[in-house]
Design a protein around this motif. Structure first.
Motif, PDB file in Angstrom:
ATOM      1  N   GLY A 123      -0.738 -74.729 -40.705  1.00 34.03           N
ATOM      2  CA  GLY A 123      -1.074 -75.979 -40.037  1.00 34.03           C
ATOM      3  C   GLY A 123      -2.543 -76.275 -39.873  1.00 34.03           C
ATOM      4  N   ARG A 124      -3.413 -75.476 -40.504  1.00 35.43           N
ATOM      5  CA  ARG A 124      -4.858 -75.761 -40.421  1.00 35.43           C
ATOM      6  C   ARG A 124      -5.224 -76.740 -41.535  1.00 35.43           C
ATOM      7  N   LEU A 125      -4.764 -77.972 -41.381  1.00 33.53           N
ATOM      8  CA  LEU A 125      -4.898 -78.948 -42.464  1.00 33.53           C
ATOM      9  C   LEU A 125      -6.348 -79.365 -42.676  1.00 33.53           C
ATOM     10  N   GLU A 126      -7.072 -79.577 -41.589  1.00 32.92           N
ATOM     11  CA  GLU A 126      -8.482 -79.964 -41.729  1.00 32.92           C
ATOM     12  C   GLU A 126      -9.258 -78.876 -42.466  1.00 32.92           C
ATOM     13  N   GLU A 127      -8.996 -77.626 -42.124  1.00 30.29           N
ATOM     14  CA  GLU A 127      -9.692 -76.528 -42.772  1.00 30.29           C
ATOM     15  C   GLU A 127      -9.319 -76.440 -44.252  1.00 30.29           C
ATOM     16  N   ALA A 128      -8.039 -76.648 -44.539  1.00 31.37           N
ATOM     17  CA  ALA A 128      -7.590 -76.621 -45.930  1.00 31.37           C
ATOM     18  C   ALA A 128      -8.307 -77.672 -46.763  1.00 31.37           C
ATOM     19  N   TRP A 129      -8.324 -78.889 -46.258  1.00 33.53           N
ATOM     20  CA  TRP A 129      -8.925 -79.977 -47.016  1.00 33.53           C
ATOM     21  C   TRP A 129     -10.443 -79.884 -47.052  1.00 33.53           C
ATOM     22  N   HIS A 130     -11.036 -79.411 -45.979  1.00 29.82           N
ATOM     23  CA  HIS A 130     -12.488 -79.217 -45.956  1.00 29.82           C
ATOM     24  C   HIS A 130     -12.913 -78.334 -47.125  1.00 29.82           C
ATOM     25  N   GLY A 131     -12.247 -77.188 -47.275  1.00 30.53           N
ATOM     26  CA  GLY A 131     -12.608 -76.284 -48.361  1.00 30.53           C
ATOM     27  C   GLY A 131     -12.384 -76.888 -49.737  1.00 30.53           C
ATOM     28  N   PHE A 132     -11.267 -77.572 -49.909  1.00 29.33           N
ATOM     29  CA  PHE A 132     -10.921 -78.155 -51.202  1.00 29.33           C
ATOM     30  C   PHE A 132     -11.875 -79.284 -51.588  1.00 29.33           C
ATOM     31  N   ILE A 133     -12.087 -80.210 -50.671  1.00 29.99           N
ATOM     32  CA  ILE A 133     -12.939 -81.369 -50.967  1.00 29.99           C
ATOM     33  C   ILE A 133     -14.380 -80.941 -51.210  1.00 29.99           C
TER      34      ILE A 133
ATOM     35  N   GLY B 243     -20.549 -80.471 -47.576  1.00 27.85           N
ATOM     36  CA  GLY B 243     -20.799 -81.586 -46.671  1.00 27.85           C
ATOM     37  C   GLY B 243     -20.004 -82.833 -46.975  1.00 27.85           C
ATOM     38  N   THR B 244     -19.297 -82.854 -48.092  1.00 33.64           N
ATOM     39  CA  THR B 244     -18.541 -84.061 -48.459  1.00 33.64           C
ATOM     40  C   THR B 244     -17.462 -84.367 -47.429  1.00 33.64           C
ATOM     41  N   TRP B 245     -16.679 -83.354 -47.062  1.00 35.68           N
ATOM     42  CA  TRP B 245     -15.586 -83.590 -46.108  1.00 35.68           C
ATOM     43  C   TRP B 245     -16.126 -84.114 -44.782  1.00 35.68           C
ATOM     44  N   ALA B 246     -17.200 -83.531 -44.298  1.00 37.18           N
ATOM     45  CA  ALA B 246     -17.764 -83.947 -43.014  1.00 37.18           C
ATOM     46  C   ALA B 246     -18.193 -85.408 -43.037  1.00 37.18           C
ATOM     47  N   GLY B 247     -18.586 -85.901 -44.195  1.00 36.43           N
ATOM     48  CA  GLY B 247     -19.068 -87.269 -44.289  1.00 36.43           C
ATOM     49  C   GLY B 247     -17.997 -88.318 -44.518  1.00 36.43           C
TER      50      GLY B 247
ATOM     51  N   GLU C 204     -12.211 -67.625 -59.383  1.00 38.96           N
ATOM     52  CA  GLU C 204     -12.874 -68.644 -58.554  1.00 38.96           C
ATOM     53  C   GLU C 204     -11.890 -69.735 -58.155  1.00 38.96           C
ATOM     54  N   TYR C 205     -11.134 -70.246 -59.137  1.00 36.23           N
ATOM     55  CA  TYR C 205     -10.139 -71.282 -58.841  1.00 36.23           C
ATOM     56  C   TYR C 205      -9.017 -70.717 -57.976  1.00 36.23           C
ATOM     57  N   PHE C 206      -8.537 -69.526 -58.318  1.00 40.00           N
ATOM     58  CA  PHE C 206      -7.412 -68.923 -57.608  1.00 40.00           C
ATOM     59  C   PHE C 206      -7.736 -68.751 -56.127  1.00 40.00           C
ATOM     60  N   GLU C 207      -8.926 -68.280 -55.821  1.00 40.24           N
ATOM     61  CA  GLU C 207      -9.284 -68.052 -54.422  1.00 40.24           C
ATOM     62  C   GLU C 207      -9.392 -69.369 -53.657  1.00 40.24           C
ATOM     63  N   MET C 208      -9.911 -70.422 -54.288  1.00 40.62           N
ATOM     64  CA  MET C 208      -9.959 -71.723 -53.635  1.00 40.62           C
ATOM     65  C   MET C 208      -8.541 -72.235 -53.366  1.00 40.62           C
ATOM     66  N   ALA C 209      -7.659 -72.111 -54.371  1.00 33.84           N
ATOM     67  CA  ALA C 209      -6.279 -72.578 -54.209  1.00 33.84           C
ATOM     68  C   ALA C 209      -5.560 -71.797 -53.121  1.00 33.84           C
ATOM     69  N   GLN C 210      -5.738 -70.478 -53.105  1.00 29.36           N
ATOM     70  CA  GLN C 210      -5.066 -69.660 -52.103  1.00 29.36           C
ATOM     71  C   GLN C 210      -5.570 -69.972 -50.696  1.00 29.36           C
ATOM     72  N   ALA C 211      -6.846 -70.287 -50.564  1.00 23.62           N
ATOM     73  CA  ALA C 211      -7.380 -70.666 -49.253  1.00 23.62           C
ATOM     74  C   ALA C 211      -6.715 -71.942 -48.760  1.00 23.62           C
ATOM     75  N   PHE C 212      -6.552 -72.922 -49.656  1.00 29.23           N
ATOM     76  CA  PHE C 212      -5.876 -74.162 -49.280  1.00 29.23           C
ATOM     77  C   PHE C 212      -4.440 -73.863 -48.852  1.00 29.23           C
ATOM     78  N   LEU C 213      -3.718 -73.106 -49.675  1.00 32.85           N
ATOM     79  CA  LEU C 213      -2.303 -72.823 -49.398  1.00 32.85           C
ATOM     80  C   LEU C 213      -2.133 -72.041 -48.101  1.00 32.85           C
ATOM     81  N   SER C 214      -3.003 -71.083 -47.866  1.00 31.64           N
ATOM     82  CA  SER C 214      -2.905 -70.274 -46.652  1.00 31.64           C
ATOM     83  C   SER C 214      -3.162 -71.114 -45.404  1.00 31.64           C
ATOM     84  N   ASN C 215      -4.192 -71.941 -45.453  1.00 34.68           N
ATOM     85  CA  ASN C 215      -4.493 -72.792 -44.303  1.00 34.68           C
ATOM     86  C   ASN C 215      -3.392 -73.827 -44.067  1.00 34.68           C
ATOM     87  N   ALA C 216      -2.890 -74.416 -45.137  1.00 34.32           N
ATOM     88  CA  ALA C 216      -1.826 -75.421 -44.993  1.00 34.32           C
ATOM     89  C   ALA C 216      -0.566 -74.793 -44.406  1.00 34.32           C
ATOM     90  N   ALA C 217      -0.271 -73.554 -44.798  1.00 35.42           N
ATOM     91  CA  ALA C 217       0.958 -72.900 -44.352  1.00 35.42           C
ATOM     92  C   ALA C 217       0.998 -72.696 -42.842  1.00 35.42           C
TER      93      ALA C 217
END
Length: 242
Positions: free
Chosen positions: A152-162, A169-173, A137-150
């Motif tokens: 340049g999809r920074l908003e998507e990376a942080w949206h998933g993490f936050i 809905g936290t990121w959107a708010g 569960e943690y690994f897949e969340m981390a890999q999603a962040f790393l893949s998006n950041a790599a």
């Protein structure tokens, strides 16, 4: 914030109050300023010292890209203790800072009087304890962040993490300025994720932490964080849990 130089790099830290030295280590994506309100509450009894770890806040980035570990962070904290604190300290580590705190105790236990760990990111312990599904569960969340950041999809990376950490809905708010502050710190969090996934702390290491330790876990935290704290409760010789 005051600063010192370590290995030729600038290291910034909060230093507030008088009394027994208390070192506070921040979470990933944050900085020593995370503890500013805490320092104001404790400054009459403690000298609160809260460093910005490598790549966070006003501390410079680690010199070799892709090689930062929690052992490097622990050496930074040891230098701050040696240069700023007068003698052994009470040590508190939150999340990413909690993993660094454990490495510091394993390296230089004489620097630490007592230890408080608030949901430390020691996720590889899950695999060592046989809980592969929760680690995944943690690994897949981390890999999603790393893949998006790599790419340049920074908003998507942080949206998933936050949202993973704080609920859908936290990121959107969040205000635009807060989102910008998070995305500006992406490089530091990328390095932190790599550190977390490659943390070498073993179950035998945890059994060797023989100082008085309080492990804390929130009621609504993620399953990987909760399971890590439970492993610490089971394995640490002098552990209290709340």
């Amino acid at each position: 914030m005051p600063e010192l130089f370590f290995q030729g790099q600038r290291v910034a830290y909060l230093d507030q109050g008088t009394g027994v030295p208390l070192v506070l280590l921040h979470a990933g994506g944050s900085s020593g300023k995370q503890w500013a309100k805490t320092a104001s509450l404790l400054e009459k009894e403690y000298r609160v010292i809260a460093p910005d770890l490598w790549g966070f806040g006003l501390t410079e980035r680690w010199m070799v890209e892709g090689s930062l570990t929690h052992d490097h962070q622990a050496l930074l904290v040891a230098e701050v203790i040696a240069k700023v604190a007068s003698g052994p300290v009470h040590l508190v580590g939150h999340s990413y800072g909690g993993a660094t705190a454990v490495r510091l105790v394993l390296q230089q236990k004489d620097l630490v009087r007592t230890l408080i760990l608030i949901e430390p990111i020691l996720t590889p312990l899950l695999k060592l304890a046989g809980d592969e599904e929760t680690f995944r569960e943690y690994f897949e969340m981390a890999q999603a962040f790393l893949s998006n950041a790599a790419v340049g999809r920074l908003e998507e990376a942080w949206h998933g993490f936050i949202d993973y950490r704080n609920g859908s809905g936290t990121w959107a708010g969040l205000p635009a300025a807060t989102k910008a502050r998070f995305t500006a710190g992406t490089d530091g969090v990328v390095a932190a994720f790599h550190s977390n996934l490659n943390n070498p702390t073993s179950l035998d290491d945890i059994r060797r932490v023989e100082i008085q330790t309080l492990v804390m876990c929130g009621e609504t935290t993620t399953l990987p964080d909760r399971r890590v704290t439970e492993i610490l409760r089971e394995q640490m010789p002098k552990c209290q849990y709340m």
